[in-house]
Design an enzyme around this catalytic site. Structure first.
Site, mmCIF file in Angstrom:
data_model
loop_
_atom_site.group_PDB
_atom_site.id
_atom_site.type_symbol
_atom_site.label_atom_id
_atom_site.label_comp_id
_atom_site.label_asym_id
_atom_site.label_seq_id
_atom_site.Cartn_x
_atom_site.Cartn_y
_atom_site.Cartn_z
ATOM 1 N N SER A 97 0.800 -1.220 0.000
ATOM 2 C CA SER A 97 0.000 0.000 0.000
ATOM 3 C C SER A 97 0.835 1.274 0.000
ATOM 4 C CB SER A 97 -0.938 0.020 1.214
ATOM 5 O OG SER A 97 -0.211 0.137 2.420
ATOM 6 N N LYS A 168 1.021 4.981 6.795
ATOM 7 C CA LYS A 168 0.477 5.816 5.723
ATOM 8 C C LYS A 168 1.207 7.157 5.704
ATOM 9 C CE LYS A 168 -2.766 2.741 4.900
ATOM 10 N NZ LYS A 168 -2.666 1.866 3.701
#
Length: 289
Positions: A97, A168
């Site tokens: 991701s 993230k």
């Protein structure tokens, strides 16, 4: 006859001289013996050293035992756990991701002191956070022993992180208005387009349109591989609206430690350099958070 007489007369003296000489010799010997005796009392004879048997040598100088080895090993593990709890913690990257910045199998070192002394996450920072309450719901407690072993292995970077831990990139901080996308397909923050050079080649900034204002003490986060990342966009309808509380941030990902061929710092970005601070009175109507 005179000769015999003379010899006879000399005999006593000879005997006397001989006797005297013998007595003197005996006296000398006694004196010498006495001297030797005195020296022997002052200097005791040294007995020859007995050979040291291997078993006796081991008893005098025992080799390190397994207990000592276990103690040293336990101390090292305890030190690493303390270090990972308070200063630097390794994390294993389990998914793509965050590609191309972070790849599957990378072990990153998270700086847990980055936000401990008044600093807060900034736009562009790559952070690790606990998504409980924002990305995932509270889970019932499982087996405490299994959980403890897993937490210890994860703290050393030997196991995947908890399912509630995420990595993230910070895109919006408290008060920011984040919109996707403008007429040119770019993400904007506080009205300024952001050139996201870190996004995976071929990905759009987002296939899901959104227009949000980040509440104070919250973060809007997104993965660099936008088409493969489940991030704040996917939790807009959840409690908290996909925003991550600042106090849930574990630390900033500063280094890639493994594999050795990828040893480097996590590159920063100047993509947000032109983004202004949010207006003091907040953003106008039309945005929601």
């Amino acid at each position: 006859m005179d000769t015999e007489a003379q010899h006879t007369e000399r005999d006593p003296s000879s005997d006397t001289d001989s006797s005297g000489t013998e007595e003197g010799s005996r006296s000398a010997r006694v004196s010498d013996d006495s001297g030797d005796s005195g020296r022997e009392e002052r200097m005791e004879p040294v007995e020859p050293a007995e050979p040291v048997e291997p078993a006796a040598a081991e008893e005098r100088h025992p080799a390190p035992s397994w207990r000592r080895t276990a103690l040293v090993g336990g101390a090292c593990v305890a030190f690493l756990l303390l270090l990972s709890h308070f200063v630097i913690q390794p994390f294993l990257i389990p998914s793509g991701s965050m590609e191309p910045t972070l790849q599957v199998g990378d072990r990153i070192l998270v700086n847990k002191l980055a936000y401990r002394f008044g600093s807060e996450p900034a736009r562009g920072d790559v952070v690790v956070f606990d998504g409980t309450g924002s990305f995932v719901r509270e889970q019932p407690q499982g087996n405490p022993v299994t959980g403890l072993l897993h937490d210890g292995a994860a703290a050393l970077g030997l196991a995947e992180p908890d399912e509630t831990d995420f990595v993230k990139r910070v895109v919006g901080t408290g008060g920011d208005r984040v919109v996707c996308c403008d007429k040119d397909g770019r993400l904007t923050v506080n009205g300024v387009p952001v050139e996201e050079t870190y996004v995976m080649l071929g990905d759009r900034p987002s296939s899901v349109p959104f227009d949000i204002v980040v509440p104070q003490d919250r973060l809007w986060v997104m993965g660099d591989h936008r088409s493969q990342s489940s991030d704040s966009r996917d939790h807009l309808g959840n409690p908290g609206g996909g925003m991550v509380p600042v106090d849930k941030v574990i630390g900033r990902a500063d280094w890639i430690a493994w594999p050795f061929g990828r040893w480097s710092t996590v590159a920063g970005t100047d993509a947000f350099a032109r983004v202004p601070a949010p207006p003091a009175g907040g953003h106008g109507a039309g945005a929601h958070g």
